[in-house]
Enzyme design. Structure first.
Site, PDB file in Angstrom:
ATOM      1  N   GLU A 197      -5.171   1.519   2.372  1.00 41.45           N
ATOM      2  CA  GLU A 197      -4.964   0.316   3.183  1.00 41.45           C
ATOM      3  C   GLU A 197      -5.191   0.570   4.657  1.00 41.45           C
ATOM      4  O   GLU A 197      -5.735  -0.276   5.380  1.00 41.45           O
ATOM      5  CB  GLU A 197      -3.543  -0.220   2.950  1.00 41.45           C
ATOM      6  CG  GLU A 197      -3.250  -1.559   3.617  1.00 41.45           C
ATOM      7  CD  GLU A 197      -2.633  -1.436   5.014  1.00 41.45           C
ATOM      8  OE1 GLU A 197      -2.346  -2.477   5.626  1.00 41.45           O
ATOM      9  OE2 GLU A 197      -2.441  -0.297   5.500  1.00 41.45           O
ATOM     10  N   GLU A 198      -4.754   1.735   5.115  1.00 40.05           N
ATOM     11  CA  GLU A 198      -4.825   2.019   6.549  1.00 40.05           C
ATOM     12  C   GLU A 198      -6.262   2.066   7.060  1.00 40.05           C
ATOM     13  O   GLU A 198      -6.509   1.929   8.258  1.00 40.05           O
ATOM     14  CB  GLU A 198      -4.109   3.340   6.859  1.00 40.05           C
ATOM     15  CG  GLU A 198      -2.614   3.337   6.608  1.00 40.05           C
ATOM     16  CD  GLU A 198      -1.829   2.435   7.543  1.00 40.05           C
ATOM     17  OE1 GLU A 198      -2.452   1.704   8.339  1.00 40.05           O
ATOM     18  OE2 GLU A 198      -0.587   2.435   7.469  1.00 40.05           O
ATOM     19  N   ASP A 219       5.991   2.556   7.718  1.00 42.31           N
ATOM     20  CA  ASP A 219       4.707   2.018   7.278  1.00 42.31           C
ATOM     21  C   ASP A 219       3.967   3.069   6.453  1.00 42.31           C
ATOM     22  O   ASP A 219       3.426   4.019   7.019  1.00 42.31           O
ATOM     23  CB  ASP A 219       3.872   1.622   8.495  1.00 42.31           C
ATOM     24  CG  ASP A 219       2.552   0.987   8.131  1.00 42.31           C
ATOM     25  OD1 ASP A 219       2.341   0.653   6.958  1.00 42.31           O
ATOM     26  OD2 ASP A 219       1.718   0.824   9.044  1.00 42.31           O
ATOM     27  N   HIS A 266       0.830  -1.207   0.000  1.00 47.45           N
ATOM     28  CA  HIS A 266       0.000   0.000   0.000  1.00 47.45           C
ATOM     29  C   HIS A 266       0.859   1.249   0.000  1.00 47.45           C
ATOM     30  O   HIS A 266       2.037   1.234   0.362  1.00 47.45           O
ATOM     31  CB  HIS A 266      -0.984  -0.024   1.177  1.00 47.45           C
ATOM     32  CG  HIS A 266      -0.401   0.191   2.535  1.00 47.45           C
ATOM     33  ND1 HIS A 266      -0.442   1.410   3.175  1.00 47.45           N
ATOM     34  CD2 HIS A 266       0.197  -0.656   3.401  1.00 47.45           C
ATOM     35  CE1 HIS A 266       0.106   1.296   4.382  1.00 47.45           C
ATOM     36  NE2 HIS A 266       0.501   0.058   4.542  1.00 47.45           N
ATOM     37  N   ASP A 281       4.989  -4.893   2.854  1.00 48.78           N
ATOM     38  CA  ASP A 281       4.370  -3.676   3.381  1.00 48.78           C
ATOM     39  C   ASP A 281       5.439  -2.886   4.125  1.00 48.78           C
ATOM     40  O   ASP A 281       6.115  -2.026   3.551  1.00 48.78           O
ATOM     41  CB  ASP A 281       3.203  -4.087   4.280  1.00 48.78           C
ATOM     42  CG  ASP A 281       2.423  -2.911   4.864  1.00 48.78           C
ATOM     43  OD1 ASP A 281       2.965  -1.783   4.869  1.00 48.78           O
ATOM     44  OD2 ASP A 281       1.302  -3.108   5.334  1.00 48.78           O
TER      45      ASP A 281
END
Length: 780
Positions: free
Chosen positions: A421-422, A383, A373, A450
């Site tokens: 995605e989050e 991240d 993502h 990821d």
């Protein structure tokens, strides 16, 4: 009409002729007389090319990728997110290092945001309404990154708005067992709970709390769980080390399902039917808000009531009490309430995936997918941008080889930069829902990277057991960062290992049993063989449950380059490893997947199930024998397939035979899909790797059903155990049969079978080389 008949007859003749040629040259060893494309059909992975790839992966390039990706915050659908979309497209459309094609896929998705004009507030108020304490609304700035106006206020995505006020109680990790225990001591009706991250999903902390009459929840990261107890930003935490500073707050989505919440099992396009917001499941029914541990410290240390049990105690230098409910009589907060003012709102907005492809030369209708993502809560250096930086370096090295005419993969490689995605793995899930049929029929495997680097000690990888062999092979060819005489495989084995009945002491490959990243839709919904990998920390040196700056405003390029991976050599090792695996999956004549390793994992699952459940199931007249026979049948079929592959000179066999074997390997995990197995779990159809509330390393449906039956004692619940045993038995029978059938086909009448279907299957290989764009997923 005549013209159509003639054209049809001509096409049929051409197809038959091509089929005969393929059959002829695939069977005979005709050497130089074969057309060049026949040689390509029989070509295997080139080890020299892999070595060239490994040598060209550059840590400095990865560093610069990360620097560019983290210039601005890029939460999903914001201006910063669009900036990263354009950056990805530019790179993947580069004339020298780009891919064959790159494009964006748009979805209209349901997201939740805080109100910029009305920030969420958490306060302590006395009976007269005076504010005695206010939690910090934004994290303390240490660099200019935290001062960027686009840094979103810490909030709980999908928390409803509201203004609850009540006495505070401490509920440990907010698990069902925690609330049940607390309820025996404290009247929870009308209270507000404060919980630690960990132990239960984010949303579950509020969903379960509401069933006990709790009206609001606060959540924080305890320094014992993330900082090894360190709390001071004077000399202990960031910017002095990797540890979370006191004002740091973990943001996150507080929903339990993956994919767009308002379009379940449908791709979230503009005109797609959307369920009413009131019908959304798996989101908090009461307000919930994350805060920093500097504020949690003030609140928890002032709580009254009895001391919580030892396992509930955290890193603060005070006793964690339950709350009476409320604060101690000696506290300045005595008789005061916690007030939450939450102004979150939700709306449907446009989110983009960025897709890119390198077309396959021989089997363009077989896809090896690689994804990560793109969106982050703030700058997202680790991240997800560590993974995106790695993906960009892999795609650039491979793209350059293609552009220079040095290489083209046998199968197509599809890259996905997923959006949103989050907020619940939305971009990848919507893509899977839109292209469910093509992906199910054509995808060989999915690689997910990821967070590429949590820290720089060792590799950690998870995946279907059939991927174990190719992962091990790749890791043996990559040097461990900082350890010149050790490869990634041997270093990994020092940190995470197990003893295999077949292979001896080997690294431990984890299982993809949950929905922690974008592999979820591919594993659980589509049954596609998948893996996830990263470099991580030495767990003997820290008890941090994840890297400390996770989902905070401190996850920046400065943080990554100073404390996570100075020199970016761990990023480089992940890129080399993941790219090596990608090339092998895309280029190997026979897919490097191993069913016998899968059988070993099923046997481990079976042993655990027998040890835990057999005695009690026998008392209920429920037999495990069919499951035992099914696992044994799978083992026999897997060994037969292994022997077929070992004993065949597949480079000189018909392409159809190779294709049949590869299709069997590709479809192994599809055989474990059962759409009715988990009626209460959205998107979960894979009966082996679904998450389990029971937490047992065995068949998840059986484990959960057994735990429920033991708790309730109801015959109807014991019947559910029997049902789940039958589901797994049926799946194994479905899987063992096609593997056995393949062997039977080979032994009995391979050439006759070839004659019937060669024109239908193998000639597609030739046709797809010229007409690839008509069948490829997502290309307009």
């Amino acid at each position: 009409m005549l013209k159509q008949v003639l054209i049809g007859g001509l096409c049929g003749s051409i197809t038959l002729a091509v089929g005969i040629l393929i059959g002829h040259y695939g069977v005979t060893k005709s050497g130089d007389s074969a057309p060049s494309w026949v040689k390509d059909v029989a070509k295997d992975v080139d080890e020299n090319l892999i070595q060239q790839f490994l040598s060209e992966v550059d840590n400095v390039n990865i560093q610069e990728n990360l620097r560019e990706l983290t210039k601005v915050p890029h939460m999903a659908t914001t201006a910063g997110d669009e900036q990263t979309v354009q950056f990805m497209l530019k790179r993947w459309q580069d004339p020298d290092t780009g891919l064959d094609q790159a494009w964006r896929e748009e979805y209209m998705v349901y997201l939740s945001f805080p109100d910029r004009n009305k920030p969420n507030k958490v306060t302590v108020v006395n009976p007269s309404g005076t504010v005695l304490h206010a939690a910090r609304e934004k994290e303390k700035p240490y660099t200019s990154d935290q001062e960027d106006p686009e840094v979103v206020q810490p909030y709980a995505a999908y928390s409803p708005p509201g203004h609850p006020k009540g006495k505070l109680v401490y509920a440990n990790q907010g698990k069902l067992s925690d609330y049940s225990h607390l309820n025996q001591t404290v009247n929870l009706e009308g209270t507000i709970a404060i919980t630690r991250y960990g132990g239960a999903g984010r949303g579950a902390k509020a969903i379960v709390a509401a069933t006990y009459g709790i009206i609001g929840v606060l959540v924080y990261t305890d320094p014992l769980d993330i900082n090894d107890g360190l709390m001071s930003d004077v000399n202990e935490t960031y910017p002095h080390s990797w540890y979370l500073p006191p004002s740091g707050v973990e943001r996150g989505a507080f929903g339990s399902d993956f994919g767009d919440m308002r379009t379940p099992y449908l791709a979230a396009k503009e005109d797609t039917y959307r369920i009413p917001e009131a019908d959304i499941k798996g989101v908090p029914p009461i307000p919930i808000q994350p805060i920093g541990f500097e504020d949690a410290y003030i609140l928890i240390c002032a709580l009254g009531g009895d001391a919580a049990p030892p396992e509930w105690q955290g890193g603060f230098n005070c006793t964690y009490n339950y709350g009476a409910p409320g604060f101690k009589p000696t506290s300045e907060f005595n008789n005061s309430d916690i007030k939450m003012d939450i102004f979150n709102y939700a709306k449907v907005v446009n989110s983009s995936n960025v897709m890119g492809v390198i077309r396959g030369s021989v089997e363009p209708d077989r896809y090896v997918m690689y994804g990560n993502h793109r969106d982050s809560w703030v700058h997202g250096a680790i991240d997800p941008s560590s993974g995106t930086s790695v993906m960009l370096e892999i795609s650039s090295v491979l793209g350059r080889m293609v552009k220079q005419g040095k290489w083209r993969p046998r199968r197509s490689i599809v890259f996905g930069s997923w959006g949103a995605e989050e907020f619940g793995l939305i971009g990848s899930a919507e893509y899977a829902e839109e292209y469910v049929t093509k992906l199910s029929e054509r995808t060989v495997a999915y690689i997910n990277v990821d967070i590429a680097v949590f820290a720089n000690a060792t590799l950690r990888a998870s995946g279907m057991p059939s991927m174990q062999n190719v992962i091990f092979k790749a890791t043996k060819q990559v040097n461990a960062p900082g350890l010149d005489s050790t490869n990634v495989y041997d270093n990994w084995k020092c940190y995470f290992n197990r003893t295999s009945p077949t292979h001896g002491l080997i690294p431990r490959l984890g299982y993809l049993t949950g929905a922690g990243s974008d592999y979820a839709a591919f594993v659980h919904y589509l049954g596609i063989t998948s893996m996830d990998m990263s470099y991580t920390y030495d767990r003997s040196k820290t008890s941090a449950r994840i890297y400390p700056a996770y989902h905070t405003a401190y996850d920046t390029f400065d943080y990554a380059s100073k404390f996570i991976d100075p020199g970016f050599v761990s990023h480089q090792a992940v890129a080399r490893t993941a790219g090596n695996i990608l090339i092998r999956l895309a280029d190997s004549l026979v897919l490097p997947l191993n069913c016998s390793d899968y059988a070993e994992s099923l046997e481990e699952y079976l042993k655990t199930a027998v040890d835990l459940y057999q005695e009690k199931l026998q008392a209920k007249k429920i037999s495990m024998e069919p499951l035992k026979r099914a696992v044994a049948s799978f083992r026999r079929a897997a060994e037969h397939l292994d022997e077929l592959i070992r004993s065949s000179d597949l480079g000189n066999e018909t392409p159809l035979k190779v294709r049949k074997i590869n299709d069997q390997l590709m479809l192994v995990d599809r055989a474990f899909l059962n759409p009715l197995a988990f009626k209460d779990k959205y998107g979960y159809r894979h009966v082996i790797w679904a998450s389990s509330n029971a937490g047992k390393p065995t068949f998840p449906g059986v484990a959960d059903a057994f735990a429920d039956a033991e708790s309730s004692g109801l015959d109807s619940d014991w019947n559910k155990v029997h049902y789940h045993l039958s589901v797994r038995y049926s799946s194994r029978r479905r899987l063992a049969f096609p593997l056995s059938a393949l062997l039977h086909w080979h032994q009995e009448d391979a050439m006759a079978e070839e004659g019937h279907v060669i024109d239908r299957h193998v000639s597609e290989v030739v046709r797809h080389q010229e007409h690839f764009h008509h069948s490829f997923v997502g290309i307009k």
